[in-house]
Design a protein around this motif. Structure first.
Motif, PDB file in Angstrom:
ATOM      1  N   GLY A   1       0.810  -1.212   0.000  1.00 20.61           N
ATOM      2  CA  GLY A   1       0.000   0.000   0.000  1.00 20.61           C
ATOM      3  C   GLY A   1       0.842   1.260   0.000  1.00 20.61           C
ATOM      4  O   GLY A   1       2.069   1.203   0.115  1.00 20.61           O
ATOM      5  N   TRP A   2       0.157   2.376  -0.152  1.00 14.83           N
ATOM      6  CA  TRP A   2       0.767   3.704  -0.087  1.00 14.83           C
ATOM      7  C   TRP A   2       0.111   4.500   1.034  1.00 14.83           C
ATOM      8  O   TRP A   2      -1.118   4.485   1.172  1.00 14.83           O
ATOM      9  CB  TRP A   2       0.589   4.453  -1.400  1.00 14.83           C
TER      10      TRP A   2
ATOM     11  N   PHE B   1      -3.570   6.766   5.353  1.00 14.36           N
ATOM     12  CA  PHE B   1      -3.704   5.766   4.297  1.00 14.36           C
ATOM     13  C   PHE B   1      -4.113   6.432   2.989  1.00 14.36           C
ATOM     14  O   PHE B   1      -4.938   7.343   2.970  1.00 14.36           O
ATOM     15  CB  PHE B   1      -4.749   4.737   4.710  1.00 14.36           C
TER      16      PHE B   1
ATOM     17  N   ALA C   1      -4.249   0.791  -1.382  1.00 16.64           N
ATOM     18  CA  ALA C   1      -3.552  -0.476  -1.182  1.00 16.64           C
ATOM     19  C   ALA C   1      -4.040  -1.514  -2.178  1.00 16.64           C
ATOM     20  O   ALA C   1      -5.121  -1.373  -2.765  1.00 16.64           O
ATOM     21  CB  ALA C   1      -3.754  -0.978   0.242  1.00 16.64           C
TER      22      ALA C   1
ATOM     23  N   THR D   1      -8.275  -3.761  -4.739  1.00 18.71           N
ATOM     24  CA  THR D   1      -7.667  -2.525  -4.259  1.00 18.71           C
ATOM     25  C   THR D   1      -8.629  -1.822  -3.308  1.00 18.71           C
ATOM     26  O   THR D   1      -9.845  -2.017  -3.373  1.00 18.71           O
ATOM     27  CB  THR D   1      -7.296  -1.581  -5.406  1.00 18.71           C
TER      28      THR D   1
ATOM     29  N   CYS E   1       5.709   3.860   0.646  1.00 17.50           N
ATOM     30  CA  CYS E   1       5.153   2.562   0.297  1.00 17.50           C
ATOM     31  C   CYS E   1       5.357   1.615   1.472  1.00 17.50           C
ATOM     32  O   CYS E   1       6.288   1.785   2.272  1.00 17.50           O
ATOM     33  CB  CYS E   1       5.759   2.005  -0.983  1.00 17.50           C
TER      34      CYS E   1
ATOM     35  N   PRO F   1      -5.436  -6.166   1.018  1.00 19.44           N
ATOM     36  CA  PRO F   1      -5.030  -4.797   1.344  1.00 19.44           C
ATOM     37  C   PRO F   1      -5.660  -4.343   2.651  1.00 19.44           C
ATOM     38  O   PRO F   1      -6.762  -4.740   2.993  1.00 19.44           O
ATOM     39  CB  PRO F   1      -5.580  -3.994   0.158  1.00 19.44           C
TER      40      PRO F   1
ATOM     41  N   THR G   1      -6.093  -0.795   5.389  1.00 19.59           N
ATOM     42  CA  THR G   1      -5.950   0.643   5.582  1.00 19.59           C
ATOM     43  C   THR G   1      -5.163   0.969   6.843  1.00 19.59           C
ATOM     44  O   THR G   1      -4.887   2.131   7.099  1.00 19.59           O
ATOM     45  CB  THR G   1      -7.334   1.293   5.669  1.00 19.59           C
TER      46      THR G   1
ATOM     47  N   TYR H   1       1.252  -3.317   8.368  1.00 21.05           N
ATOM     48  CA  TYR H   1       2.348  -3.312   7.393  1.00 21.05           C
ATOM     49  C   TYR H   1       3.681  -3.441   8.120  1.00 21.05           C
ATOM     50  O   TYR H   1       3.998  -2.650   9.003  1.00 21.05           O
ATOM     51  CB  TYR H   1       2.308  -2.042   6.551  1.00 21.05           C
TER      52      TYR H   1
END
Length: 125
Positions: A35-36, A47, A50, A58, A96, A105, A107, A112
């Motif tokens: 994700g970004w 967030f 992702a 996504t 990232c 994915p 949020t 992560y």
């Protein structure tokens, strides 16, 4: 270990586009969903978007819906963020991130395990 390196940030005019990349190295087979996230000056990291391990699913934040697209190429261990119609409020450091234990994915930052150093995106009005 896994290393994530972002690239593609820079200065762009409002309404313009940028494409960020996130390259994974090291024990990249440990990476699942990615994700970004972004952090604007004076604000907490938030967030953005992702993608699942296979790329079929996504999830994105309301603020970027219809403007940002995420994709990945597992053969190249690389994830991408295409940002269109950029706005000044998109100005932030973009990070990232990768999960080590889930294919879907998320949020939530806490899910992560791996993070890049970030790349600056500045949108001028």
């Amino acid at each position: 270990q896994v290393q994530l390196v972002e690239s593609g940030g820079g200065l762009v005019q409002a309404g313009g586009s940028l494409r960020l990349s996130c390259a994974a190295s090291g024990r990249a087979f440990n990476i699942y969903a990615m994700g970004w996230f972004r952090q604007a000056p004076g604000k907490e990291r938030e967030f953005v978007i992702a993608i699942s391990w296979g790329g079929a699913r996504t999830v994105d934040a309301d603020s970027v819906k219809g403007r940002f697209t995420i994709s990945r190429d597992n053969a190249k261990n690389t994830m991408y963020l295409q940002m269109n119609n950029l706005k000044p409020e998109d100005t932030a450091i973009y990070y990232c991130a990768a999960r080590s234990d889930g294919t879907q994915p998320s949020t939530r930052e806490s899910e992560y395990a791996y993070w890049g150093q970030g790349t600056q995106v500045t949108v001028a009005s």
